[in-house]
Motif scaffolding. Structure first.
Motif, short mmCIF file in Angstrom:
data_model
loop_
_atom_site.label_atom_id
_atom_site.label_comp_id
_atom_site.label_asym_id
_atom_site.label_seq_id
_atom_site.Cartn_x
_atom_site.Cartn_y
_atom_site.Cartn_z
N TRP A 108 126.99 43.76 31.24
CA TRP A 108 126.65 43.94 29.84
C TRP A 108 125.38 43.16 29.53
CZ3 TRP A 108 129.07 47.45 27.01
CH2 TRP A 108 130.30 47.90 27.46
N LEU A 109 124.35 43.87 29.04
CA LEU A 109 123.06 43.25 28.74
C LEU A 109 122.51 43.79 27.43
CD1 LEU A 109 121.32 43.58 32.21
CD2 LEU A 109 122.19 41.48 31.22
N GLU A 110 121.65 43.00 26.82
CA GLU A 110 120.88 43.48 25.70
C GLU A 110 119.69 44.24 26.28
OE1 GLU A 110 118.21 43.92 22.59
OE2 GLU A 110 117.73 42.41 24.07
N ALA A 111 119.12 45.19 25.59
CA ALA A 111 118.07 46.06 26.14
C ALA A 111 116.88 45.27 26.67
CB ALA A 111 117.60 47.06 25.08
N ARG A 112 116.48 44.22 25.97
CA ARG A 112 115.34 43.43 26.44
C ARG A 112 115.68 42.62 27.69
NH1 ARG A 112 115.72 43.70 21.02
NH2 ARG A 112 113.95 44.62 19.94
N GLU A 113 116.93 42.16 27.79
CA GLU A 113 117.37 41.49 29.02
C GLU A 113 117.36 42.47 30.19
OE1 GLU A 113 120.57 38.30 27.12
OE2 GLU A 113 121.28 40.21 27.92
N ALA A 114 117.81 43.70 29.95
CA ALA A 114 117.80 44.72 30.99
C ALA A 114 116.38 45.00 31.46
CB ALA A 114 118.46 46.00 30.48
N LEU A 115 115.43 44.99 30.54
CA LEU A 115 114.03 45.19 30.92
C LEU A 115 113.52 44.04 31.79
CD1 LEU A 115 112.35 46.55 27.69
CD2 LEU A 115 112.61 47.70 29.88
N ARG A 116 113.86 42.80 31.43
CA ARG A 116 113.44 41.65 32.23
C ARG A 116 114.01 41.71 33.64
NH1 ARG A 116 115.66 37.71 28.89
NH2 ARG A 116 114.95 38.57 26.94
N LEU A 117 115.24 42.19 33.77
CA LEU A 117 115.87 42.29 35.09
C LEU A 117 115.56 43.60 35.80
CD1 LEU A 117 119.35 40.82 34.11
CD2 LEU A 117 117.57 39.69 35.46
N ASN A 118 114.83 44.49 35.12
CA ASN A 118 114.47 45.81 35.65
C ASN A 118 115.72 46.62 36.03
OD1 ASN A 118 112.61 47.78 36.24
ND2 ASN A 118 112.32 47.09 38.36
N VAL A 119 116.64 46.70 35.06
CA VAL A 119 117.93 47.38 35.26
C VAL A 119 118.07 48.49 34.23
CG1 VAL A 119 120.42 47.06 35.20
CG2 VAL A 119 118.98 45.26 36.13
N SER A 120 118.51 49.66 34.68
CA SER A 120 118.78 50.76 33.75
C SER A 120 120.28 50.84 33.51
CB SER A 120 118.25 52.07 34.33
OG SER A 120 118.88 52.32 35.56
N GLY A 121 120.69 51.65 32.52
CA GLY A 121 122.11 51.79 32.25
C GLY A 121 122.38 52.66 31.04
N GLU A 122 123.62 52.59 30.58
CA GLU A 122 124.08 53.37 29.43
C GLU A 122 123.93 52.55 28.15
OE1 GLU A 122 128.08 55.73 27.92
OE2 GLU A 122 128.18 54.49 29.70
N VAL A 123 123.24 53.10 27.17
CA VAL A 123 123.09 52.42 25.89
C VAL A 123 124.34 52.69 25.08
CG1 VAL A 123 121.68 52.21 23.81
CG2 VAL A 123 120.60 52.71 25.97
N ILE A 124 125.13 51.64 24.86
CA ILE A 124 126.43 51.77 24.22
C ILE A 124 126.32 51.76 22.69
CG2 ILE A 124 128.73 50.74 23.96
CD1 ILE A 124 128.28 51.94 26.70
N CYS A 125 125.70 50.72 22.15
CA CYS A 125 125.61 50.61 20.69
C CYS A 125 124.39 49.79 20.31
CB CYS A 125 126.88 50.01 20.11
SG CYS A 125 127.28 48.37 20.71
N ARG A 126 124.13 49.73 19.03
CA ARG A 126 123.02 48.95 18.49
C ARG A 126 123.51 48.20 17.27
NH1 ARG A 126 118.55 53.13 17.81
NH2 ARG A 126 117.50 51.60 16.54
N ALA A 127 122.89 47.04 17.02
CA ALA A 127 123.31 46.19 15.89
C ALA A 127 122.08 45.61 15.22
CB ALA A 127 124.21 45.07 16.41
N ARG A 128 122.17 45.48 13.91
CA ARG A 128 121.10 44.82 13.15
C ARG A 128 121.69 44.03 12.02
NH1 ARG A 128 120.06 50.27 11.18
NH2 ARG A 128 120.69 50.32 9.02
#
Length: 153
Positions: free
Chosen positions: A133-153
């Motif tokens: 489980w990663l936040e989108a920006r963390e996934a970018l730093r680790l160069n990992v793709s995946g399924e976008v589950i939800c978004r929060a603001r």
């Protein structure tokens, strides 16, 4: 347990001005709540039972009575988490490569997903056990793709 249940429970708890909200004890809920905790949307998460947040009682409780208690965060009597929505649904799952994650993180649309606004996060589920489980920006730093589950603001 689907993430839409967690999203609606958290959103309803904030709207009702609750301080704590119990959710079912699943790895999905624990992963999403830990990301919300790391990004400052909630104050605390603890294990407990249906009745109360008590880590000691958690270990002796049956599986059906185990809960994760999230302590909600308010600033100036307003909830920090304003909106939480599911992106990937069982009928239409949304998988993104790193280039698409970069696009939504930098203000461009990818597939049918709107770009992230200022202060908004997207939660991504990957296939890697150590970074499931990663936040989108963390996934970018680790160069990992995946399924976008939800978004929060």
């Amino acid at each position: 347990m689907l993430p839409h249940d967690l999203c609606s429970k958290l959103q309803n708890a904030f709207r009702a001005r609750h301080l704590h909200v119990p959710v079912e004890h699943t790895t999905t809920n624990l992963g999403i709540l830990s990301i919300l905790l790391r990004n400052g949307f909630i104050t605390n998460i603890t294990r407990g039972t249906v009745d109360e947040p008590d880590p000691v009682a958690f270990h002796s409780a049956r599986d059906t009575e185990r809960r994760i208690w999230a302590t909600l965060k308010y600033r100036d009597d307003r909830p920090v988490l304003n909106h939480m929505e599911v992106v990937s649904k069982p009928s239409k799952r949304v998988f993104m490569e790193t280039s698409e994650l970069r696009a939504i993180s930098t203000g461009r649309r990818a597939q049918f997903v709107r770009p992230l606004r200022l202060g908004e996060i997207a939660i991504v589920k990957t296939n890697f056990k150590e970074h499931e489980w990663l936040e989108a920006r963390e996934a970018l730093r680790l160069n990992v793709s995946g399924e976008v589950i939800c978004r929060a603001r």
